[in-house]
Enzyme design. Structure first.
Site, PDB file in Angstrom:
ATOM      1  CG  HIS A 234      -1.663   1.266   1.416  1.00  0.00           C
ATOM      2  ND1 HIS A 234      -2.748   1.626   0.642  1.00  0.00           N
ATOM      3  CD2 HIS A 234      -1.476   2.292   2.296  1.00  0.00           C
ATOM      4  CE1 HIS A 234      -3.199   2.793   1.031  1.00  0.00           C
ATOM      5  NE2 HIS A 234      -2.453   3.222   2.032  1.00  0.00           N
ATOM      6  CG  ASN A 346       7.474  10.472  16.312  1.00  0.00           C
ATOM      7  OD1 ASN A 346       6.970  10.235  15.219  1.00  0.00           O
ATOM      8  ND2 ASN A 346       6.741  10.748  17.384  1.00  0.00           N
ATOM      9  N   GLY A 408       9.212   4.507  12.058  1.00  0.00           N
ATOM     10  CA  GLY A 408      10.151   4.854  13.117  1.00  0.00           C
ATOM     11  C   GLY A 408       9.764   4.289  14.471  1.00  0.00           C
TER      12      GLY A 408
END
Length: 447
Positions: A234, A346, A408
């Site tokens: 995807h 992040n 991550g």
């Protein structure tokens, strides 16, 4: 060939047959040993007793004959016959009956034997000669020592009882093993949900429990891999489609620089995605094969902060470290660095400009905990547990702008789990706080 047909073994290859053969062999061996023990006992213990009785009776009979005559001897022998149920004789040196006068030489042993005890013609015969050689004492049909065949009915009773017990034992052992084999065969055919229903606490129960644990792990792993493949397909579909569109546009557009810039961004995105997939594969590998060592978590955290400071400064942010507990863990330094770095990046990615990323390093006697907090918008409460799933994005558009692949935090989670630790996330209002807890080396060894 069906599963049932493959599991149905030939009689000679079945464990039931092996148990039966073992039972027959054991009982046959026990019968032989019992026979040898019986013969040995007879020769060492019973025969000397019978010989001593015959010797005593011979002495008594000869004394009665010499002192009281034939009539007294006949009365004595008749009393012995009545008591024992056998026929007793006192013979001369040539085997002549001193009472009846007939020859009983067939009752005497061959020369030069002085005594014997045999069974012949369906009767037991015993004969013994006096020390002076003048007399023989003989008995026909006297109670003989017990023969092994006398105990055969009891032995067959033991044989039957042992056979039943062995059959029950084989059923208790072989049937569960066959059920486990059938479950393993079904699992191998792709039925990942099959388990062995057993509450036994013995070795067979442990085997079933081990299979169930293995099945659980393999099922989770296979399902995770299937989901990962689906997510990869995807995720690759969109950048590949954009890349193809940019290539077509580059052929037709006069502004080739813009087209190539688009192609370059999509190639970078695909490269980042592939790198993340490779990293997940490395993290899920055998940690021992990657090399275990004693690692100072504080040193690893300092290294990550140094490497991430430049990226934070580019976004106008800074990193603040609080705490530095002593303690070491047993693990792979590179995996730990990747886990902490992914959480740190992040936090930097979603921090607003001129804000701080707070890093706390605390610990207790058993484990160390790293908490990394940003002051961004956080994530919806219902997605807190899903942000560690591969390719999951709480805000698709923001991730697309930031260039993240959605791998991550998933990589960080798997690396922490390899080290027997935990990773959780919570909204800090404002921002998101991610906690990593990893056991110390001594605590891990005690477990």
């Amino acid at each position: 060939m069906s599963l049932r047909e493959r599991l149905r073994l030939s009689p000679t290859r079945s464990l039931y047959f092996a148990v039966f053969l073992a039972m027959v062999g054991t009982l046959s061996l026990s019968f032989f040993v019992f026979r040898q023990i019986s013969v040995r006992l007879e020769r060492k213990h019973f025969d000397p007793v019978y010989d001593r009785l015959d010797e005593l009776q011979l002495e008594t009979a000869s004394r009665i004959l010499n002192n009281d005559g034939q009539k007294a001897l006949a009365n004595y022998l008749t009393g012995l016959d009545r008591i024992s149920g056998a026929h007793h004789y006192l013979l001369d040196a040539n085997g002549i009956d001193l009472i009846g006068g007939g020859s009983k030489a067939e009752l005497l042993p061959p020369y030069p034997a002085s005594k014997w005890r045999i069974r012949t013609g369906g009767h037991s015969v015993a004969a013994q000669r006096s020390e002076d050689g003048r007399y023989w004492f003989a008995a026909v049909g006297q109670p003989s020592r017990p023969q092994i065949w006398t105990f055969l009915p009891y032995y067959f009773l033991v044989l039957g009882a042992t056979g039943v017990l062995c059959w029950l034992a084989s059923v208790a052992v072989v049937s569960p093993i066959r059920r486990i084999a059938a479950s393993i065969a079904l699992f191998g055919q792709g039925n990942l949900s099959v388990r062995v229903p057993s509450k036994r606490q013995d070795e067979i129960g442990q085997l079933g429990a081990s299979f169930n644990q293995m099945g659980e792990r393999l099922q989770r792993m296979i399902i995770s891999e299937r989901r990962l493949l689906a997510d990869i397909s995807h995720e690759l579909r969109s950048p590949l489609a954009r890349l193809k569109f940019a290539a077509k546009l580059g052929r037709k557009s006069t502004d080739t620089d813009a087209a190539f810039d688009r192609i370059d961004r999509d190639v970078d995105r695909i490269a980042s995605l592939v790198a993340g997939i490779v990293e997940i594969t490395l993290v899920e590998g055998d940690p021992e094969a990657q090399g275990l060592e004693i690692v100072s978590l504080g040193e690893v955290l300092d290294e990550v902060i140094r490497d991430s400071t430049l990226e934070a400064e580019v976004r106008g942010c800074r990193i603040a470290l609080n705490g530095s507990p002593a303690g070491e863990i047993l693990g792979n330094r590179e995996l730990l660095r990747r886990a902490i770095e992914n959480v740190m990046r992040n936090g930097i990615r979603y921090s607003p400009e001129q804000s701080t990323i707070d890093v706390f390093l605390v610990g207790d006697p058993n484990a160390a905990e790293i908490a990394i907090r940003d002051y961004g918008s956080g994530v919806p409460e219902d997605t807190l547990t899903r942000i560690f799933d591969p390719f999951f994005r709480a805000e698709e558009a923001r991730d697309a702008q930031g260039g993240g692949s959605g791998l991550g935090l998933s990589i960080a989670k798997r690396a922490v789990q390899v080290h027997h630790g935990t990773i959780t996330a919570e909204n800090a209002l404002p921002g998101l706080r991610v906690r990593i807890r990893i056991p110390f080396f001594k605590a891990t060894m005690q477990d």
